[in-house]
Design an enzyme around this catalytic site. Structure first.
Site, PDB file in Angstrom:
ATOM      1  N   SER A  19     -18.780 -22.854 -13.720  1.00 41.54           N
ATOM      2  CA  SER A  19     -18.437 -22.216 -12.443  1.00 41.54           C
ATOM      3  C   SER A  19     -19.158 -20.883 -12.398  1.00 41.54           C
ATOM      4  CB  SER A  19     -16.930 -21.977 -12.358  1.00 41.54           C
ATOM      5  OG  SER A  19     -16.643 -21.038 -11.330  1.00 41.54           O
ATOM      6  N   TYR A  48      -9.025 -19.553 -15.666  1.00 40.00           N
ATOM      7  CA  TYR A  48     -10.165 -20.353 -15.201  1.00 40.00           C
ATOM      8  C   TYR A  48     -11.482 -19.741 -15.691  1.00 40.00           C
ATOM      9  CZ  TYR A  48     -12.946 -23.263 -12.026  1.00 40.00           C
ATOM     10  OH  TYR A  48     -13.850 -24.154 -11.501  1.00 40.00           O
TER      11      TYR A  48
HETATM   12  N1  LIG Z   1     -15.235 -27.099  -5.915  1.00 37.78           N
HETATM   13  C1  LIG Z   1     -15.678 -25.909  -6.297  1.00 37.78           C
HETATM   14  O1  LIG Z   1     -15.821 -24.968  -5.471  1.00 37.78           O
HETATM   15  C2  LIG Z   1     -16.043 -25.670  -7.727  1.00 37.78           C
HETATM   16  C3  LIG Z   1     -16.762 -24.506  -8.019  1.00 37.78           C
HETATM   17  C4  LIG Z   1     -17.163 -24.270  -9.316  1.00 37.78           C
HETATM   18  C5  LIG Z   1     -16.872 -25.191 -10.298  1.00 37.78           C
HETATM   19  N2  LIG Z   1     -16.168 -26.327 -10.009  1.00 37.78           N
HETATM   20  C6  LIG Z   1     -15.956 -27.267 -11.117  1.00 37.78           C
HETATM   21  O2  LIG Z   1     -16.583 -28.486 -10.790  1.00 37.78           O
HETATM   22  C7  LIG Z   1     -15.937 -29.579 -11.445  1.00 37.78           C
HETATM   23  C8  LIG Z   1     -15.590 -30.645 -10.411  1.00 37.78           C
HETATM   24  O3  LIG Z   1     -14.721 -30.050  -9.482  1.00 37.78           O
HETATM   25  P1  LIG Z   1     -14.413 -30.646  -8.037  1.00 37.78           P
HETATM   26  O4  LIG Z   1     -14.526 -29.518  -7.091  1.00 37.78           O
HETATM   27  O5  LIG Z   1     -15.164 -31.882  -7.813  1.00 37.78           O
HETATM   28  O6  LIG Z   1     -12.857 -30.941  -8.251  1.00 37.78           O
HETATM   29  P2  LIG Z   1     -11.864 -32.034  -7.601  1.00 37.78           P
HETATM   30  O7  LIG Z   1     -12.325 -32.362  -6.226  1.00 37.78           O
HETATM   31  O8  LIG Z   1     -10.516 -31.464  -7.794  1.00 37.78           O
HETATM   32  O9  LIG Z   1     -12.063 -33.313  -8.552  1.00 37.78           O
HETATM   33  C9  LIG Z   1     -11.703 -33.162  -9.906  1.00 37.78           C
HETATM   34  C10 LIG Z   1     -12.094 -34.398 -10.663  1.00 37.78           C
HETATM   35  O10 LIG Z   1     -11.730 -34.165 -12.032  1.00 37.78           O
HETATM   36  C11 LIG Z   1     -10.798 -35.154 -12.418  1.00 37.78           C
HETATM   37  N3  LIG Z   1      -9.779 -34.606 -13.323  1.00 37.78           N
HETATM   38  C12 LIG Z   1      -8.954 -33.565 -13.094  1.00 37.78           C
HETATM   39  N4  LIG Z   1      -8.138 -33.406 -14.147  1.00 37.78           N
HETATM   40  C13 LIG Z   1      -8.456 -34.377 -15.036  1.00 37.78           C
HETATM   41  C14 LIG Z   1      -7.968 -34.756 -16.299  1.00 37.78           C
HETATM   42  N5  LIG Z   1      -6.932 -34.110 -16.868  1.00 37.78           N
HETATM   43  N6  LIG Z   1      -8.536 -35.802 -16.927  1.00 37.78           N
HETATM   44  C15 LIG Z   1      -9.553 -36.480 -16.361  1.00 37.78           C
HETATM   45  N7  LIG Z   1     -10.048 -36.185 -15.160  1.00 37.78           N
HETATM   46  C16 LIG Z   1      -9.501 -35.141 -14.505  1.00 37.78           C
HETATM   47  C17 LIG Z   1     -10.179 -35.694 -11.156  1.00 37.78           C
HETATM   48  O11 LIG Z   1      -9.722 -37.012 -11.436  1.00 37.78           O
HETATM   49  P3  LIG Z   1      -8.418 -37.676 -10.689  1.00 37.78           P
HETATM   50  O12 LIG Z   1      -8.710 -37.631  -9.230  1.00 37.78           O
HETATM   51  O13 LIG Z   1      -8.421 -39.060 -11.244  1.00 37.78           O
HETATM   52  O14 LIG Z   1      -7.240 -36.879 -11.069  1.00 37.78           O
HETATM   53  C18 LIG Z   1     -11.368 -35.634 -10.195  1.00 37.78           C
HETATM   54  O15 LIG Z   1     -12.204 -36.762 -10.363  1.00 37.78           O
HETATM   55  C19 LIG Z   1     -14.727 -28.974 -12.147  1.00 37.78           C
HETATM   56  O16 LIG Z   1     -15.040 -28.756 -13.510  1.00 37.78           O
HETATM   57  C20 LIG Z   1     -14.530 -27.648 -11.424  1.00 37.78           C
HETATM   58  O17 LIG Z   1     -13.879 -26.714 -12.227  1.00 37.78           O
HETATM   59  C21 LIG Z   1     -15.741 -26.581  -8.739  1.00 37.78           C
END
Ligand SMILES: NC(=O)c1ccc[n+]([C@@H]2O[C@H](COP(=O)([O-])OP(=O)(O)OC[C@H]3O[C@@H](n4cnc5c(N)ncnc54)[C@H](OP(=O)(O)O)[C@@H]3O)[C@@H](O)[C@H]2O)c1
Length: 246
Positions: free
Chosen positions: A141, A155
């Site tokens: 992130s 985080y």
């Molecule tokens: N969105 C942003 O603005 C942003 C910015 C910077 C970094 N990130 C990072 O990018 C990555 C993806 O985020 P996203 O925005 O796509 O998030 P998201 O929409 O919340 O999706 C999260 C994904 O991770 C899975 N997950 C969550 N907890 C889990 C666990 N305990 N075991 C296995 N799978 C798990 C979820 O699976 P289920 O649906 O099956 O629960 C889902 O497929 C993360 O590492 C996040 O921290 C996001």
């Protein structure tokens, strides 16, 4: 022939958001793909169905990264079912925010397990299978390098630790021709941080480009790192944040 033909990729948290976009992109580029999920069985199966409908190969694996052994077992299962492993994408992550005084022990332990310890455990398991040209790509992130406000201790702590892990992996696995990199997204339109959410306009204003990222933006960078264009990139932290941290 597509760039990743013959390669096998594992994307943790591939049921939705960035993980789903990354899985679809890597499959589009020719890789066979395993996606893991925690709660989103149907969404993970929909990602698999889409890849298969487009002529690719994909499987869904239940693995809760709150248990780092489950993350490692997902690596073993990928190798058992798809025959090998070339690309590990440590994408699964959770968001926890709030005043430090209010963070619970359970929140602390869960975010450390999902965002950090499972990344180590999956990478450790993958290191036993990856060969020349192997790739470990973790999703961090932009809050790892700049924290724009309060409430982000847990985080930011987990995401910044991925920088050190990535550099150490690059040094350790480099002699075997394996690269390790961390991609640091900024605000990206997913369930975690929707582009029409209550804090979205504030986040847009923080960026140099005035734009919210898409999951496909992140998938494009991951695909570049995974492909031949990434062969000389290792130990790197790539900011894909529309210039928010500029
Ligand atoms: N969105 C942003 O603005 C942003 C910015 C910077 C970094 N990130 C990072 O990018 C990555 C993806 O985020 P996203 O925005 O796509 O998030 P998201 O929409 O919340 O999706 C999260 C994904 O991770 C899975 N997950 C969550 N907890 C889990 C666990 N305990 N075991 C296995 N799978 C798990 C979820 O699976 P289920 O649906 O099956 O629960 C889902 O497929 C993360 O590492 C996040 O921290 C996001």
């Amino acid at each position: 022939m597509a760039e990743l033909t013959g390669k096998v990729a594992l994307v943790t948290g591939g049921s939705r958001g960035m993980g789903a976009a990354i899985a679809i992109r890597l499959a589009h580029d020719g890789a066979s793909v395993a996606v893991t999920y925690r709660n989103g069985k149907e969404k993970a199966e929909a990602v698999v169905e889409r890849i298969v409908a487009e002529g690719g190969t994909a499987i869904a694996i239940h693995a809760d990264n709150a248990d780092p052994d489950a993350a490692a077992e997902a690596v073993e299962r990928t190798v058992r079912e798809l025959g090998r492993l070339d690309i590990l994408v440590n994408n699964a992550g959770i968001w926890v925010a709030g005043p430090i005084e209010e963070m619970t022990t359970q929140q602390r332990d869960e975010i450390l397990a999902v965002n950090l310890t499972s990344v180590f455990s999956a990478s450790q398991a993958a290191s036993r299978h990856l060969g020349e040209g192997g790739r470990i790509i973790s999703i961090g992130s932009n809050l790892a390098s700049r924290v724009p406000g309060p409430g982000l201790t847990l985080y930011a702590m987990t995401k910044s630790a991925l920088d050190g892990l990535t550099k150490a992996l690059a040094r350790e696995l480099g002699p075997r021709g394996i690269t390790a990199n961390v991609v640091h997204p900024g605000s990206t339109d997913t369930d975690m941080n929707p582009a029409d959410g209550p804090h979205a306009d504030f986040q847009r204003q923080l960026s140099a480009l005035g734009r919210y990222g898409t999951a496909e933006d992140i998938a494009a960078t991951v695909a570049h790192l995974a492909g031949p264009g990434g062969r000389s990139i290792t130990g790197a932290a790539l900011l894909i944040d529309s210039g928010t941290n500029a």
